[in-house]
Enzyme design. Structure first.
Site, short mmCIF file in Angstrom:
data_model
loop_
_atom_site.label_atom_id
_atom_site.label_comp_id
_atom_site.label_asym_id
_atom_site.label_seq_id
_atom_site.Cartn_x
_atom_site.Cartn_y
_atom_site.Cartn_z
NE ARG A 52 -13.66 -8.17 -13.49
CZ ARG A 52 -14.90 -7.99 -13.93
NH1 ARG A 52 -15.40 -6.87 -14.32
NH2 ARG A 52 -15.78 -9.05 -14.11
CE LYS B 269 -18.18 -5.49 -9.80
NZ LYS B 269 -18.20 -6.80 -9.16
NE ARG C 277 -23.31 -11.69 -16.11
CZ ARG C 277 -22.52 -11.12 -15.36
NH1 ARG C 277 -22.80 -10.06 -14.89
NH2 ARG C 277 -21.25 -11.40 -15.31
NE ARG D 123 -25.36 -11.79 -10.94
CZ ARG D 123 -24.04 -11.16 -11.15
NH1 ARG D 123 -23.84 -10.16 -10.41
NH2 ARG D 123 -23.07 -11.67 -11.72
P1 AMP Z 1 -19.11 -8.46 -15.41
O1 AMP Z 1 -20.45 -8.20 -15.97
O2 AMP Z 1 -18.36 -7.17 -14.78
O3 AMP Z 1 -19.23 -9.53 -14.29
O4 AMP Z 1 -17.92 -9.01 -16.22
C1 AMP Z 1 -18.40 -10.13 -17.12
C2 AMP Z 1 -17.18 -10.73 -17.81
O5 AMP Z 1 -16.87 -9.79 -18.89
C3 AMP Z 1 -16.21 -10.97 -17.00
O6 AMP Z 1 -15.75 -12.17 -16.38
C4 AMP Z 1 -15.08 -10.57 -18.16
O7 AMP Z 1 -14.92 -12.00 -18.93
C5 AMP Z 1 -15.31 -9.56 -19.03
N1 AMP Z 1 -15.04 -8.40 -18.47
C6 AMP Z 1 -15.82 -7.30 -17.92
N2 AMP Z 1 -15.06 -6.12 -17.49
C7 AMP Z 1 -13.85 -6.62 -17.80
C8 AMP Z 1 -12.46 -5.73 -17.66
N3 AMP Z 1 -12.41 -4.56 -17.12
N4 AMP Z 1 -11.27 -6.55 -18.12
C9 AMP Z 1 -11.39 -7.79 -18.84
N5 AMP Z 1 -12.63 -8.47 -18.80
C10 AMP Z 1 -13.63 -7.88 -18.50
#
Ligand code: AMP
Length: 212
Positions: A87, A15, A159, A124
């Protein structure tokens, strides 16, 4: 004007990589994960509240993320790529009711076998300076520790939530929440599926067809 795009896909499905490339086509990329990580980096009250949740790979509560998203986008002026939001079905409904009523929205599902993703995600690496995404096995930086894109040295990091155990939790949460979201966008005739196991440039060209 172009529609807003919502990219739905598991951690590691590409993504972020594709969204960053779509910026070339005039979209603005908004990632709730990036917004949350930036709050943690700033040490803000919100950052302190969410840091433990993110390091476990759990979801931050819907209202908190929705408020952060609203504060950081202007949906009437710009066509966005939403990366990491929604999500779950509650977030999909909120997004529709509170932000995206006026302009056409298309959800693109990055479909991929979840079994291949743990390896992808643990390998990653991301440049902390410009956000360029690497993979140690399939797309390493040309010179170790130097970002191909911005030339920064020593900024390419893993990360904290990309470790095996945390990724397993994130993938499980994804598997448990994705179907109702797909049904939601499908019922509106606003869902397109892309095979995200294809090469990066092929996925990008498929996305180009979707947008046109
Ligand atoms: P990502 O970078 O999209 O993989 O998000 C990293 C982390 O941020 C996720 O594992 C969640 O803990 C939190 N997070 C990101 N977007 C959301 C969302 N829309 N709702 C809830 N938690 C989120």
């Amino acid at each position: 004007m172009k529609p807003h795009l919502i990219i739905l896909g598991a951690p590691g499905s590409g993504k972020g990589t594709q969204a960053a490339k779509l910026v070339e086509k005039g979209f603005k990329h908004i990632s709730t994960g990036d917004l949350l990580r930036s709050e943690i980096a700033k040490g803000s009250e919100l950052g302190q509240k969410v840091s433990g949740i993110i390091s476990r790979g759990d979801l931050v509560d819907d209202n908190t993320v929705m408020a952060l998203l609203k504060a950081n986008c202007d949906v009437d002026k710009v066509s966005y790529i939403f990366d990491g939001f929604p999500r779950n079905i509650a977030q999909a409904e909120m997004l529709e009711a509170e932000l995206l009523q006026k302009k056409k929205t298309l959800a693109v599902y990055f479909k991929i076998d979840l079994g291949v993703l743990i390896n992808r995600v643990v390998n990653r690496r991301t440049c902390g300076s410009c956000g360029e995404i690497y993979n140690l096995t399939t797309k390493p930086p040309r010179v170790a520790d130097v970002c191909d894109r911005c030339g920064s040295v020593g900024t390419i990091k893993q990360r904290k939530d990309d470790t095996q155990e945390v990724v397993a939790n994130r993938l499980k949460i994804f598997a448990d929440t994705v179907e109702p979201m797909l049904a939601f966008y499908r019922s509106k005739g606003a869902l397109v599926e892309i095979d995200a196991s294809m090469q990066e440039k092929v996925v990008f060209s498929e996305l180009g067809k979707v947008i046109n």
